[in-house]
Enzyme design. Structure first.
Site, PDB file in Angstrom:
ATOM      1  N   ASP A  78       6.308  10.539  -6.899  1.00 56.35           N
ATOM      2  CA  ASP A  78       4.987   9.715  -7.073  1.00 56.35           C
ATOM      3  C   ASP A  78       4.729   8.850  -5.787  1.00 56.35           C
ATOM      4  OD1 ASP A  78       4.315  10.814  -9.331  1.00 56.35           O
ATOM      5  OD2 ASP A  78       5.063   9.152 -10.768  1.00 56.35           O
TER       6      ASP A  78
ATOM      7  N   HIS B 259       3.096   5.020  -5.451  1.00 55.70           N
ATOM      8  CA  HIS B 259       1.549   5.209  -5.818  1.00 55.70           C
ATOM      9  C   HIS B 259       0.616   4.513  -4.884  1.00 55.70           C
ATOM     10  CE1 HIS B 259       2.409   6.244 -10.123  1.00 55.70           C
ATOM     11  NE2 HIS B 259       3.619   5.816  -9.928  1.00 55.70           N
TER      12      HIS B 259
ATOM     13  N   ASN C 107       5.046  13.354 -10.784  1.00 50.11           N
ATOM     14  CA  ASN C 107       4.127  14.157 -11.671  1.00 50.11           C
ATOM     15  C   ASN C 107       2.615  13.819 -11.186  1.00 50.11           C
ATOM     16  OD1 ASN C 107       4.510  11.423 -12.630  1.00 50.11           O
ATOM     17  ND2 ASN C 107       3.165  11.830 -14.468  1.00 50.11           N
ATOM     18  N   HIS C 108       2.508  12.803 -10.464  1.00 51.52           N
ATOM     19  CA  HIS C 108       1.167  12.002  -9.906  1.00 51.52           C
ATOM     20  C   HIS C 108       0.743  13.171  -8.735  1.00 51.52           C
ATOM     21  CE1 HIS C 108      -0.179   8.358 -11.994  1.00 51.52           C
ATOM     22  NE2 HIS C 108       1.199   8.431 -12.338  1.00 51.52           N
TER      23      HIS C 108
ATOM     24  N   ASP D  73       7.847   5.787  -6.664  1.00 50.34           N
ATOM     25  CA  ASP D  73       6.717   5.085  -7.344  1.00 50.34           C
ATOM     26  C   ASP D  73       6.237   4.276  -6.475  1.00 50.34           C
ATOM     27  OD1 ASP D  73       6.940   6.207 -10.292  1.00 50.34           O
ATOM     28  OD2 ASP D  73       8.793   5.589 -10.224  1.00 50.34           O
TER      29      ASP D  73
END
Length: 211
Positions: A114, A76, A182-183, A74
């Site tokens: 992600d 991001h 999923n991103h 994650d």
């Protein structure tokens, strides 16, 4: 009589210091003997304490039979990239992860979902990410990780048919593997091309994308 008594006391006082002087001499002699015997024992103990850690490190080296993986998830990258205060936070966090990987000499880094915040990250986010990965993954050290599975079956966007650190035209000594979340899922935008932003990093030989 008083004067006669004084010499007697003086004689006794003269004899007592001699006994007192003789008594300390015996302990002094014994102490000197003990001190002569103690240094070899202390030296031997010191030598043993100095050699044993080296022997333990050689016999029980933590890297000999241990695969060290640094897991990061994650990330991001690109989150709030237009924010004047927090715009670089995600990139700084990724750089800290890779810095720790170098510091602790891990065998590989796994980015487990992600990596990017947006499915189609901006050019600035892609450029910054590629610059960071290139700065930390390239080097001349040997890589002791071997992929025994069929690499063409388990890796995406393979340029040379194998992981990037086995490519003879690249010098990678910090293997980085990544899966999408999923991103940055290649099917998220509904496109038929099924390409993720991570595919761009993989085709550039900066990491190994599987999944």
């Amino acid at each position: 009589r008083a004067a006669a008594a004084d010499p007697s006391t003086a004689d006794s006082s003269d004899s007592e210091p001699e006994q007192q002087q003789q008594q300390p001499r015996q302990p002094d002699t014994n102490n000197s003997d003990d001190s002569d015997d103690e240094p070899p024992q202390n030296t031997t103990a010191d030598n043993a304490s100095e050699s044993s850690p080296h022997q333990n490190n050689n016999d029980n080296h933590p890297d000999s039979n241990t695969l060290r993986i640094l897991l990061s998830t994650d990330n991001h990258l690109g989150y709030l990239e237009k924010d004047p205060i927090r715009g670089n936070d995600s990139f700084a966090a990724l750089e800290e992860v890779l810095h720790l990987a170098r510091l602790h000499r891990v065998d590989l880094v796994l980015l487990s979902g992600d990596l990017f915040h947006d499915n189609k990250p901006s050019r600035r986010t892609l450029h910054t990410t590629m610059e960071i990965l290139r700065r930390y993954c390239m080097g001349g050290e040997a890589v002791n990780v071997q992929i025994v599975s069929d690499q063409k079956e388990c890796l995406r966007s393979v340029v040379s048919g194998r992981v990037n650190y086995e490519d003879e035209f690249y010098s990678v000594d910090l293997p980085i593997f990544a899966i999408h979340g999923n991103h940055d899922d290649p099917t998220r935008d509904g496109s038929s091309e099924l390409l993720s932003a991570i595919d761009l990093l993989s085709v550039s030989n900066l990491l190994n994308y599987f999944g």
